[in-house]
Structures are given as C-alpha cells and as structure tokens.
Write an enzyme that holds these catalytic residues in place. Structure first.
Site, PDB file in Angstrom:
ATOM      1  CB  SER A 142      -0.827  -0.028   1.290  1.00  0.00           C
ATOM      2  OG  SER A 142      -1.454   1.209   1.525  1.00  0.00           O
ATOM      3  CE1 TYR A 155      -4.110  -2.264   5.478  1.00  0.00           C
ATOM      4  CE2 TYR A 155      -3.310  -0.067   4.890  1.00  0.00           C
ATOM      5  CZ  TYR A 155      -3.838  -1.296   4.518  1.00  0.00           C
ATOM      6  OH  TYR A 155      -4.077  -1.566   3.187  1.00  0.00           O
TER       7      TYR A 155
HETATM    8  P1  NDP Z   1     -11.725  -5.684  -0.182  1.00  0.00           P
HETATM    9  O1  NDP Z   1     -12.201  -5.569   1.230  1.00  0.00           O
HETATM   10  O2  NDP Z   1     -12.695  -5.408  -1.278  1.00  0.00           O
HETATM   11  O3  NDP Z   1     -11.087  -7.133  -0.428  1.00  0.00           O
HETATM   12  C1  NDP Z   1     -10.350  -7.798   0.558  1.00  0.00           C
HETATM   13  C2  NDP Z   1     -10.359  -9.271   0.227  1.00  0.00           C
HETATM   14  O4  NDP Z   1      -9.603  -9.963   1.231  1.00  0.00           O
HETATM   15  C3  NDP Z   1     -11.757  -9.874   0.235  1.00  0.00           C
HETATM   16  O5  NDP Z   1     -11.916 -10.667  -0.906  1.00  0.00           O
HETATM   17  C4  NDP Z   1     -11.796 -10.723   1.489  1.00  0.00           C
HETATM   18  O6  NDP Z   1     -12.563 -11.897   1.238  1.00  0.00           O
HETATM   19  C5  NDP Z   1     -10.319 -11.095   1.633  1.00  0.00           C
HETATM   20  N1  NDP Z   1      -9.964 -11.488   2.986  1.00  0.00           N
HETATM   21  C6  NDP Z   1     -10.025 -10.760   4.119  1.00  0.00           C
HETATM   22  N2  NDP Z   1      -9.648 -11.499   5.171  1.00  0.00           N
HETATM   23  C7  NDP Z   1      -9.339 -12.732   4.684  1.00  0.00           C
HETATM   24  C8  NDP Z   1      -8.896 -13.938   5.251  1.00  0.00           C
HETATM   25  N3  NDP Z   1      -8.693 -14.072   6.575  1.00  0.00           N
HETATM   26  N4  NDP Z   1      -8.673 -15.009   4.443  1.00  0.00           N
HETATM   27  C9  NDP Z   1      -8.897 -14.919   3.118  1.00  0.00           C
HETATM   28  N5  NDP Z   1      -9.312 -13.810   2.512  1.00  0.00           N
HETATM   29  C10 NDP Z   1      -9.544 -12.731   3.298  1.00  0.00           C
HETATM   30  O7  NDP Z   1     -10.470  -4.715  -0.262  1.00  0.00           O
HETATM   31  P2  NDP Z   1      -9.365  -4.435  -1.414  1.00  0.00           P
HETATM   32  O8  NDP Z   1      -9.715  -5.119  -2.662  1.00  0.00           O
HETATM   33  O9  NDP Z   1      -9.157  -2.991  -1.418  1.00  0.00           O
HETATM   34  O10 NDP Z   1      -8.067  -5.110  -0.749  1.00  0.00           O
HETATM   35  C11 NDP Z   1      -7.152  -5.916  -1.448  1.00  0.00           C
HETATM   36  C12 NDP Z   1      -5.742  -5.606  -0.978  1.00  0.00           C
HETATM   37  O11 NDP Z   1      -5.364  -4.293  -1.409  1.00  0.00           O
HETATM   38  C13 NDP Z   1      -5.545  -5.624   0.541  1.00  0.00           C
HETATM   39  O12 NDP Z   1      -4.334  -6.290   0.844  1.00  0.00           O
HETATM   40  C14 NDP Z   1      -5.448  -4.155   0.908  1.00  0.00           C
HETATM   41  O13 NDP Z   1      -4.716  -3.938   2.088  1.00  0.00           O
HETATM   42  C15 NDP Z   1      -4.752  -3.605  -0.337  1.00  0.00           C
HETATM   43  N6  NDP Z   1      -4.916  -2.152  -0.501  1.00  0.00           N
HETATM   44  C16 NDP Z   1      -6.158  -1.609  -0.730  1.00  0.00           C
HETATM   45  C17 NDP Z   1      -6.304  -0.228  -0.823  1.00  0.00           C
HETATM   46  C18 NDP Z   1      -7.637   0.430  -0.994  1.00  0.00           C
HETATM   47  O14 NDP Z   1      -7.719   1.671  -0.890  1.00  0.00           O
HETATM   48  N7  NDP Z   1      -8.712  -0.297  -1.274  1.00  0.00           N
HETATM   49  C19 NDP Z   1      -5.121   0.665  -0.759  1.00  0.00           C
HETATM   50  C20 NDP Z   1      -3.889  -0.030  -0.530  1.00  0.00           C
HETATM   51  C21 NDP Z   1      -3.787  -1.375  -0.426  1.00  0.00           C
HETATM   52  P3  NDP Z   1     -13.476 -12.698   2.292  1.00  0.00           P
HETATM   53  O15 NDP Z   1     -14.030 -11.679   3.257  1.00  0.00           O
HETATM   54  O16 NDP Z   1     -14.519 -13.337   1.432  1.00  0.00           O
HETATM   55  O17 NDP Z   1     -12.546 -13.699   2.911  1.00  0.00           O
END
Ligand code: NDP
Length: 245
Positions: A142, A155
């Site tokens: 990030s 975070y």
């Molecule tokens: P979302 O919340 O849309 O997606 C997060 C995903 O992670 C979901 O599919 C969720 O699926 C999965 N997840 C969460 N916990 C678990 C777990 N214990 N096991 C398996 N899967 C898990 O957010 P983003 O798409 O934004 O996030 C994707 C990545 O991008 C993350 O690493 C985030 O930190 C990073 N990021 C995002 C930013 C933003 O502004 N959106 C900025 C910088 C980085 P489920 O709940 O079905 O398990």
C-alpha cells in the site's frame, strides 16, 4: 498478452475489490485463475461470471490465516492444473484506529491476515515454484507501506512488513530459481476495504474521502502488466494512486 495466456494464477481475497477485478482481467487475457477467499457465494458468483464470458476459473474457500488451508489451496491448484505460475497475495484487512483506543483484537487481525497470510501463501507455493524453476509471487502492500499517518500505525506496519518480505524474496529467489517477486502498492481504491473499520473517528475520515478513490481495475491493470513481462524482466515494485492525492 502472450505471457499471460494459460498461466495458472492463484488470487487470495478474490471475492471482492482488487482481487475480483484482477481475476476477471487475467481470465479475459487467457489465464487460468484460482480464486480464494472465505465468502464462498461471492467466489461462486465471480467464477460463474468469468466462465460465462469464456474464461477458465475455479474457486476454493481458504482463510489466509490458516497455514493448512493455504497448503490445501496450493494442492487443489496442482491437482486441477498441474502447475502454479503466479500467486497474488492480495487478501487484506484495514480496521485502522489510533493506538490509544487499544483495539488489540484488530491489531492481531491485521498482523494475522496481512503479514502471516502473505507468509503462508509463500510457504504454500514456493516449493512447487522452486521445483519448476519458475514462478511469480505478487504481494499487495500500500502507499501505507511507505508512509505512516495517525490511525494507520499498525496497518502501515503490516504493509511495511509485506514490502520487506517481497524484497527479501526477490533477493533470495530471483538469481537462482528465477522466481519473480513483485510488490504492488495501491493508494486509495474504491473497494469494500473500509467496511472493516470500527473506529468512529476513522469512519468519519473515510466518508470524507469517499469518491476520491480509483477503480480496482486500475490496480488490476498494473498487476496484469507485471505478469505479462517477458520471463527475464521483473517489475519489482509499482505504486498506483489517485491523481488528486
Ligand atoms: P476488499 O475488502 O474489497 O477485499 C479484501 C479481500 O480480502 C476480500 O476478498 C476478502 O474476502 C479477503 N480477505 C479478508 N480477510 C481474509 C482472510 N482471513 N482469508 C482470506 N481472505 C480474506 O479490499 P481491497 O480489494 O481494497 O483489498 C485488497 C488488498 O489491497 C488488501 O491487501 C489491501 O490492504 C490492499 N490495498 C487496498 C487499498 C484500498 O484503498 N482499497 C489501498 C492499498 C492497499 P473474504 O471476506 O470473502 O474472505
């Protein structure tokens, strides 16, 4: 996209946001995608959409905080497709808050999902990739992996850690086993990530910046670009952020 065609790609956190967009874009470009997350119905819906559009996709329920479930994810992929070309360590959570709020459970959750989840993903695929003498591990950090701000201490710590792990992996593996390691650092992106925030102060801040975030497809395109490079070319780091921030 000739270096994406037929590649077998595992994507964690593929049930929404950046993971979902990346699965769809890679499948459109001929990859065989293995979608993993905890919400099975959401995974099934994305897989159906990909298959209806002519792509090749399967899904597995896998919680990244379980080393065993990550091993099973890798085994399922090998049984289904016979190899693992790319792992995208994308799953992540962001329940940010000020340290004095002492939301210790949420600190642990971020450490478990964002750091240990990435390590368990690497542990699940590295032996196969070393045997293949090829592979690509892409990890989501990030802009918070480079800078800290109030409420983001834990975070940001997890995303600094992902940066260290990705760089260490690159230094150890690319010269000998030719495994590529790429760090993707998004800025504010419109996804469900803020849903995990419970601190009222951060919720208020989040509603102020709503609408500034970029599309998850902007991040998916960067990931697709990194995978599509020729095998001798490594995109080791990319930061993709809203123009206005
Ligand atoms: P979302 O919340 O849309 O997606 C997060 C995903 O992670 C979901 O599919 C969720 O699926 C999965 N997840 C969460 N916990 C678990 C777990 N214990 N096991 C398996 N899967 C898990 O957010 P983003 O798409 O934004 O996030 C994707 C990545 O991008 C993350 O690493 C985030 O930190 C990073 N990021 C995002 C930013 C933003 O502004 N959106 C900025 C910088 C980085 P489920 O709940 O079905 O398990």
């Amino acid at each position: 996209m000739e270096n994406i065609q037929n590649k077998v790609v595992i994507i964690t956190g593929a049930s929404s946001g950046i993971g979902e967009a990346t699965a769809k874009l890679l499948a459109q470009n001929g990859a065989k995608v293995v979608l993993a997350a905890r919400r099975e119905e959401r995974l099934h819906a994305v897989v159906n959409e990909i298959i209806q559009a002519g792509g090749d996709a399967v899904s597995v329920k896998a919680d990244v905080v379980s080393a065993e479930e990550m091993q099973n994810l890798a085994k399922f992929t090998l049984n289904s497709y016979g190899r693992i070309d790319v792992l995208i360590n994308n799953a992540g959570v962001m329940p940010t808050s000020k340290l004095h709020e002492l939301r210790v459970e949420e600190w642990n959750q971020m450490i478990d999902v964002n750091i240990k989840g990435v390590l368990y993903g690497i542990a699940a695929v590295l032996p196969t990739m070393r045997e293949q003498q090829s592979g690509h591990i892409i990890s989501l950090s990030s802009t918070s992996g480079y800078q800290v701000s109030p409420t983001s201490a834990v975070y940001a710590a997890t995303k600094f850690a992902v940066r260290a792990i990705s760089e260490g992996l690159r230094q150890e593996e690319s010269p000998t086993s030719h495994i590529r390691s790429t760090l993707i650092a998004p800025g504010l992106t419109n996804t469900e990530l803020f849903n995990s925030v419970t601190s009222p102060e951060v919720q208020a801040m989040a509603s102020q910046v709503k609408g500034i975030g970029i599309s998850p497809y902007s991040i998916a395109k960067a990931i697709t670009f990194a995978i599509n490079q020729p095998d001798d070319t490594l995109v080791s780091e990319m930061m993709i952020r809203p123009t206005v921030l």
